[in-house]
Enzyme design. Structure first.
Site, short mmCIF file in Angstrom:
data_model
loop_
_atom_site.label_atom_id
_atom_site.label_comp_id
_atom_site.label_asym_id
_atom_site.label_seq_id
_atom_site.Cartn_x
_atom_site.Cartn_y
_atom_site.Cartn_z
N HIS A 13 0.84 -1.21 0.00
CA HIS A 13 0.00 0.00 0.00
C HIS A 13 0.87 1.25 0.00
O HIS A 13 1.75 1.38 0.85
CB HIS A 13 -0.89 -0.03 1.24
CG HIS A 13 -1.93 1.03 1.29
ND1 HIS A 13 -2.24 1.71 2.45
CD2 HIS A 13 -2.75 1.53 0.34
CE1 HIS A 13 -3.21 2.57 2.21
NE2 HIS A 13 -3.54 2.49 0.93
N ARG A 14 0.59 2.16 -0.90
CA ARG A 14 1.36 3.43 -1.01
C ARG A 14 2.86 3.12 -1.11
O ARG A 14 3.68 3.84 -0.56
CB ARG A 14 1.06 4.36 0.16
CG ARG A 14 -0.44 4.64 0.32
CD ARG A 14 -0.76 5.61 1.45
NE ARG A 14 -2.20 5.59 1.75
CZ ARG A 14 -2.77 6.27 2.72
NH1 ARG A 14 -2.06 7.06 3.50
NH2 ARG A 14 -4.09 6.18 2.91
N GLU A 40 0.85 -0.50 -4.80
CA GLU A 40 -0.17 0.50 -5.09
C GLU A 40 0.40 1.84 -4.70
O GLU A 40 1.17 1.93 -3.72
CB GLU A 40 -1.42 0.19 -4.25
CG GLU A 40 -2.61 1.10 -4.48
CD GLU A 40 -2.73 2.27 -3.51
OE1 GLU A 40 -3.71 3.02 -3.62
OE2 GLU A 40 -1.83 2.46 -2.65
N ASP A 42 -0.50 6.46 -5.04
CA ASP A 42 -1.50 7.49 -5.39
C ASP A 42 -0.89 8.55 -6.29
O ASP A 42 0.22 9.03 -6.02
CB ASP A 42 -2.00 8.16 -4.11
CG ASP A 42 -2.51 7.16 -3.10
OD1 ASP A 42 -3.50 6.47 -3.41
OD2 ASP A 42 -1.91 7.05 -2.02
N HIS A 55 -0.76 11.32 -1.49
CA HIS A 55 -2.11 10.87 -1.13
C HIS A 55 -3.05 12.03 -0.85
O HIS A 55 -4.18 12.07 -1.35
CB HIS A 55 -2.04 9.95 0.10
CG HIS A 55 -3.38 9.46 0.56
ND1 HIS A 55 -4.19 10.20 1.41
CD2 HIS A 55 -4.05 8.32 0.29
CE1 HIS A 55 -5.29 9.53 1.64
NE2 HIS A 55 -5.24 8.38 0.98
N GLU A 115 -3.28 4.35 -8.34
CA GLU A 115 -4.54 4.97 -7.94
C GLU A 115 -4.55 6.43 -8.38
O GLU A 115 -3.71 7.24 -7.96
CB GLU A 115 -4.77 4.90 -6.42
CG GLU A 115 -6.15 5.47 -6.12
CD GLU A 115 -6.49 5.64 -4.65
OE1 GLU A 115 -5.87 5.01 -3.79
OE2 GLU A 115 -7.40 6.46 -4.39
N LYS A 117 -5.75 9.88 -7.98
CA LYS A 117 -6.27 10.55 -6.78
C LYS A 117 -6.43 12.04 -7.11
O LYS A 117 -5.58 12.86 -6.74
CB LYS A 117 -5.23 10.35 -5.68
CG LYS A 117 -5.66 10.65 -4.29
CD LYS A 117 -6.59 9.66 -3.74
CE LYS A 117 -6.11 8.91 -2.55
NZ LYS A 117 -7.10 7.95 -2.07
N ASP A 237 -0.43 -2.53 4.42
CA ASP A 237 0.54 -1.59 4.99
C ASP A 237 1.67 -2.35 5.68
O ASP A 237 2.69 -1.76 5.99
CB ASP A 237 -0.15 -0.71 6.05
CG ASP A 237 -0.79 0.52 5.45
OD1 ASP A 237 -0.31 1.00 4.40
OD2 ASP A 237 -1.76 1.02 6.04
O1 G3P Z 1 -6.15 1.73 -3.55
C1 G3P Z 1 -6.49 1.31 -2.29
C2 G3P Z 1 -6.35 2.38 -1.25
O2 G3P Z 1 -5.12 3.04 -1.41
C3 G3P Z 1 -7.45 3.38 -1.29
O3 G3P Z 1 -7.46 4.25 -0.23
O4 G3P Z 1 -7.02 6.41 0.84
O5 G3P Z 1 -5.33 4.62 1.00
O6 G3P Z 1 -5.68 5.82 -1.14
P1 G3P Z 1 -6.31 5.32 0.13
MG MG Z 2 -4.37 4.69 -2.54
#
Ligand code: G3P
Ligand code: MG
Length: 247
Positions: A13-14, A40, A42, A55, A115, A117, A237
Site C-alpha cells: 500500500h502506497r 499500489e 497514489d 495521497h 490509484e 487521486k 501496509d
Molecule cells: O487503492 C487502495 C487504497 O489506497 C485506497 O485508499 O485512501 O489509501 O488511497 P487510500
Molecule cells: Mg491509494
C-alpha cells in the site's frame, strides 16, 4: 470459479506501506526488498499538471511543505522533504513524480496499481494525464499497470485517453449498483475496503467475472481468510507481516 487475475496477490500500500514514507521511491525499493512484486500508489497533479505521487490534497501531513498540491509548481514540489515525517532515516527523501516512480518500478520489476487521486475539480484532467503517462511508462511491459480510482470521472477520462489499460473501480462500502458501475466504466476489477467484503459479494463478483481487490489488510490471518474466500488480491501496509511467499 475465481475470475482470472494475472497480477500479484499481495500488494504494498502506497509503496512500502507504513514501513517507509508513503508514496516515495524509498517505499518502492523497500517493497522489492521484502519480496513484493506489486505496489499500489497514489497519483495527483501538480500545479504544472505533472502527475506526482502523493495521497492528500495538501502537503502538510507527508512533507515539509504547506498548502495544496495543485497550487505548487514542479520546482517547488521537487524541493520538498517527503521523508522526515516518517523518521530521521528517511530525511530528505523527495516527493517523486509519477514518471520517476514508473521508471523505478520497471527497473525493479514491480507491477503497479496506480490509484488516480484527483484534487477536487481536477478529476478528468488527472485521469487523462495519469493514463497517458502510465501507457508511456509501461510500454512493452509484460504486465500493464492497473489504474484505479474512487472518481468515476477520472476513470472515464482514463478510459478515453488509454482504453487499452485495465481499470479498477474503488469504493469503501460496496454500493448495490457496483456491477452496473463497473460495466458502465469498462472496469476490469472492483477494489473495496476489506471490512465490507462478504462471502456473498465474493460469490457475486466471481459469478460476474470481476476480480475483487481489498485494502488495507494488515493481519496475515485475515489476508489468508480473504484470499481463501476468493478475493483476487490484498493491499497491505504491513509488508513485514504479509510475506509474499509465506501466505
Ligand atoms: O487503492 C487502495 C487504497 O489506497 C485506497 O485508499 O485512501 O489509501 O488511497 P487510500
Ligand atoms: Mg491509494
Amino acid at each position: 470459479m475465481a475470475p482470472p487475475w494475472p497480477y500479484p496477490r499481495l500488494i504494498g500500500h502506497r509503496g512500502g506501506g507504513t514501513l517507509a514514507p508513503e508514496n516515495t521511491l524509498a517505499g518502492l525499493r523497500l517493497a522489492r526488498r521484502y519480496g513484493y512484486t506489486g505496489v499500489e500508489f497514489d497519483v495527483m497533479l501538480s500545479g504544472d499538471g505533472t502527475p506526482v505521487l502523493i495521497h492528500d490534497d495538501t502537503l502538510e501531513r507527508t512533507t515539509d511543505g504547506h498548502g495544496r498540491v495543485v497550487d505548487r509548481s514542479d520546482a517547488e514540489l521537487a524541493r520538498l522533504d517527503a521523508g522526515s515525517w516518517h523518521g530521521p532515516a528517511y530525511a530528505g527523501e523527495p516527493l517523486p513524480t509519477f514518471a520517476q516512480a514508473g521508471e523505478l518500478c520497471r527497473v525493479l520489476g514491480l507491477w503497479a496499481n496506480v490509484e488516480i487521486k484527483p484534487a477536487p475539480g481536477h478529476e478528468a484532467e488527472t485521469g487523462r494525464r495519469a493514463a497517458l503517462l502510465a501507457r508511456e511508462l509501461w510500454q512493452g511491459a509484460d504486465l500493464a499497470p492497473l489504474l484505479s480510482s474512487f472518481s468515476p470521472v477520472a476513470l472515464a477520462a482514463a478510459a478515453q485517453a488509454a482504453p487499452q489499460l485495465p481499470r479498477g473501480l474503488l469504493c469503501g462500502p460496496v454500493p448495490d449498483t457496483w456491477h452496473a458501475d463497473v460495466q458502465r466504466l469498462g472496469c476490469f476489477s472492483l477494489h473495496c475496503d476489506f471490512r465490507h467484503v462478504t462471502p456473498r459479494l465474493v460469490d457475486e463478483a466471481a459469478r460476474r467475472g470481476v476480480p475483487l481487490v481489498c485494502y488495507t489488510v494488515n493481519d496475515p490471518d485475515e489476508a489468508r481468510r480473504l484470499l481463501g474466500l476468493g478475493v483476487a488480491a490484498v493491499i497491505t501496509d504491513r509488508l513485514d507481516l504479509l510475506a509474499p511467499h509465506g501466505l
